[in-house]
Motif scaffolding. Structure first.
Motif, short mmCIF file in Angstrom:
data_model
loop_
_atom_site.label_atom_id
_atom_site.label_comp_id
_atom_site.label_asym_id
_atom_site.label_seq_id
_atom_site.Cartn_x
_atom_site.Cartn_y
_atom_site.Cartn_z
N PHE A 21 0.81 -1.22 0.00
CA PHE A 21 0.00 0.00 0.00
C PHE A 21 0.85 1.27 0.00
O PHE A 21 0.36 2.34 0.35
CB PHE A 21 -0.94 -0.01 1.21
N TRP A 26 5.44 7.75 -1.76
CA TRP A 26 5.67 7.65 -0.32
C TRP A 26 6.93 6.86 0.00
O TRP A 26 7.54 7.07 1.05
CB TRP A 26 4.41 7.13 0.40
N GLY A 50 0.70 17.88 4.75
CA GLY A 50 -0.13 19.06 4.99
C GLY A 50 0.60 20.04 5.90
O GLY A 50 1.53 19.66 6.62
N ASP A 101 -4.10 25.14 4.56
CA ASP A 101 -4.72 23.82 4.79
C ASP A 101 -5.80 23.89 5.86
O ASP A 101 -6.85 23.26 5.73
CB ASP A 101 -3.64 22.78 5.15
N TYR A 105 -9.61 22.74 5.27
CA TYR A 105 -10.39 21.75 6.05
C TYR A 105 -11.72 22.37 6.50
O TYR A 105 -12.73 21.69 6.56
CB TYR A 105 -9.60 21.26 7.28
N ASP A 131 -5.38 11.62 6.34
CA ASP A 131 -5.73 12.92 6.94
C ASP A 131 -4.50 13.71 7.40
O ASP A 131 -4.64 14.65 8.19
CB ASP A 131 -6.70 12.69 8.12
N ILE A 152 -7.64 6.43 8.70
CA ILE A 152 -6.99 5.38 7.91
C ILE A 152 -5.76 5.98 7.24
O ILE A 152 -5.86 6.95 6.48
CB ILE A 152 -7.98 4.85 6.84
N PRO A 192 -3.76 0.60 6.37
CA PRO A 192 -4.42 0.30 5.08
C PRO A 192 -4.85 -1.17 4.96
O PRO A 192 -5.93 -1.46 4.48
CB PRO A 192 -3.34 0.63 4.05
N ILE A 208 -8.73 13.64 0.85
CA ILE A 208 -8.30 14.93 0.31
C ILE A 208 -6.82 14.85 -0.08
O ILE A 208 -5.98 14.47 0.75
CB ILE A 208 -8.44 16.06 1.37
N ALA A 209 -6.50 15.22 -1.30
CA ALA A 209 -5.11 15.33 -1.78
C ALA A 209 -4.28 14.13 -1.37
O ALA A 209 -3.15 14.28 -0.90
CB ALA A 209 -4.48 16.63 -1.24
N SER A 210 -4.83 12.95 -1.53
CA SER A 210 -4.13 11.79 -0.99
C SER A 210 -4.19 10.58 -1.92
O SER A 210 -3.17 9.95 -2.17
CB SER A 210 -4.71 11.56 0.41
N GLU A 213 -1.69 10.40 -4.63
CA GLU A 213 -0.31 9.93 -4.37
C GLU A 213 -0.28 8.44 -4.05
O GLU A 213 0.69 7.94 -3.49
CB GLU A 213 0.29 10.72 -3.20
C1 LIG Z 1 -0.40 15.20 0.85
S1 LIG Z 1 -0.95 14.44 2.33
C2 LIG Z 1 -2.59 15.15 2.42
C3 LIG Z 1 -3.00 15.34 3.85
C4 LIG Z 1 -4.38 15.99 4.02
N1 LIG Z 1 -5.43 15.15 3.50
C5 LIG Z 1 -4.43 17.34 3.37
O1 LIG Z 1 -5.13 17.50 2.35
O2 LIG Z 1 -3.79 18.28 3.86
C6 LIG Z 1 -1.28 12.76 1.81
C7 LIG Z 1 -1.84 11.86 2.90
O3 LIG Z 1 -2.05 10.55 2.34
C8 LIG Z 1 -1.52 9.60 3.25
N2 LIG Z 1 -1.27 8.31 2.58
C9 LIG Z 1 -0.25 7.95 1.77
N3 LIG Z 1 -0.38 6.65 1.42
C10 LIG Z 1 -1.51 6.20 2.01
C11 LIG Z 1 -2.19 4.94 2.05
N4 LIG Z 1 -1.73 3.89 1.39
N5 LIG Z 1 -3.32 4.86 2.74
C12 LIG Z 1 -3.82 5.92 3.44
N6 LIG Z 1 -3.22 7.12 3.45
C13 LIG Z 1 -2.09 7.26 2.74
C14 LIG Z 1 -0.30 10.31 3.80
O4 LIG Z 1 0.24 9.68 4.92
C15 LIG Z 1 -0.92 11.67 4.08
O5 LIG Z 1 -1.68 11.65 5.26
#
Ligand SMILES: C[S@@+](CC[C@H](N)C(=O)[O-])C[C@H]1O[C@@H](n2cnc3c(N)ncnc32)[C@H](O)[C@@H]1O
Length: 314
Positions: A21, A26, A50, A101, A105, A131, A152, A192, A208-210, A213
């Protein structure tokens, strides 16, 4: 250190990035997040999850101007004034400053709260996937007091979230899903690979924004989990880049997330609160007047979509 934080730090020591995952993004940038025990104390250094801290002055000048530049967006949400008051209180309690940020939120919760009111929804279980520092989850808990929150994320980031949840609400019952995740807990931290251990229906999931990646396997894993826990009242709010290329060459595309034709869509399109940001540096991408770059105002690297949807059940 609280026992839940101890448990998460132990998990980090064994496996900070579960291979299946963890995307190339990352694997590369996660190393810059530091979670360590040093002389019995917890030492944390964050990177790329963030921005919730900065100078008080920037929060009241640069970011105040930024919020003003978005006033037509925020004023469209009826809940915004009340949510901004809550966010400012929480920021004070967590020693955060009023960054982009934190404002983002607040807008997210305002949009969702307007929708919940309009659709007579009373969410009791919320899952925030990815988050970052956990501010959004903590803000939702301040607003919806008697709900259960599932956080999560990958192990290292969960440590940052656990610290902030503990500080935001010292009375909250915290638990780790894979370590006896307790049915009476208020906030449950979930790795995960453990999401299917969540038995509750998820009334509202947020990302959000996640996902932008994550690798494709992880994205479909979360969609499948959410579809299995979706009811007629469930909602998923997904805010991610139109597309983003990860260091390993994979491209995460919003349109290629595993949406289905029978998903019920309530909001869909370019995200109005994700067009520009103010920073001390004037970056190459940004608005110009008569060919001259407006100082401090920068565009993001790409456009961001937002979609509020009821995922059809699996
Ligand atoms: C760029 S940060 C965004 C944080 C927040 N949501 C924001 O918008 O400010 C990306 C988030 O995705 C999480 N992330 C990365 N891989 C993940 C996975 N496999 N499962 C859940 N979260 C993950 C990171 O740890 C981080 O919390």
């Amino acid at each position: 250190m609280n026992t839940v934080i101890e448990t998460l730090v132990d998990i980090v020591a064994k496996d900070p990035y579960p291979a299946e995952f963890t995307s190339s993004y990352w694997r590369e940038y996660g190393k810059s997040n530091v979670v360590e025990r040093r002389n019995g104390d917890l030492y944390l250094e964050d990177y790329g999850i963030g921005t919730v801290r900065g100078s008080w002055l920037a929060g009241h000048t640069l970011h105040a101007a930024e919020r003003f530049s978005y006033r037509s967006v925020s004023s469209a949400y009826r809940s915004y004034p009340a949510m901004w008051n809550l966010a400012r209180e929480l920021a004070r309690d967590l020693r955060c400053s009023l960054t982009f940020d934190i404002w983002k939120y607040t807008v997210i919760l305002s949009l969702l709260n307007d929708h919940w009111i309009d659709h007579k929804l009373f969410p009791r279980t919320v899952a925030v996937i990815g988050d970052g520092h956990g501010f959004l989850g903590a803000l939702i808990r301040r607003h919806l007091k008697s709900m259960r929150l599932y956080c999560i994320d990958i192990p290292k980031t969960l440590v940052f979230q656990a610290r902030n949840h503990e500080a935001a609400d010292p009375q909250a019952r915290l638990a780790v899903m894979s370590h006896g995740g307790d049915d009476s807990a208020d906030v449950v931290f979930v790795l995960p690979q453990d999401v299917l251990q969540i038995r509750d229906t998820i009334d509202c999931a947020i990302n959000i924004a996640s996902m932008q990646e994550m690798n494709a396997l992880t994205i479909s894993h979360y969609f499948s989990f959410l579809r299995q826990r979706s009811s007629r009242q469930s909602r998923f709010y997904c805010v991610n880049r139109v597309e983003k290329t990860l260091p390993g060459g994979e491209v995460a595309r919003f349109s290629e997330f595993p949406w289905r034709k029978d998903d019920e869509i309530f909001i869909d399109g370019l995200c109005p609160y994700y067009t520009h940001f103010f920073a001390k540096q004037t970056l190459p991408r940004g608005p110009k007047i008569l060919g001259v770059r407006i100082p401090f105002v920068n565009y993001f690297d790409g456009d961001t979509m937002h979609r509020l949807v009821r995922l059809a059940s699996e």
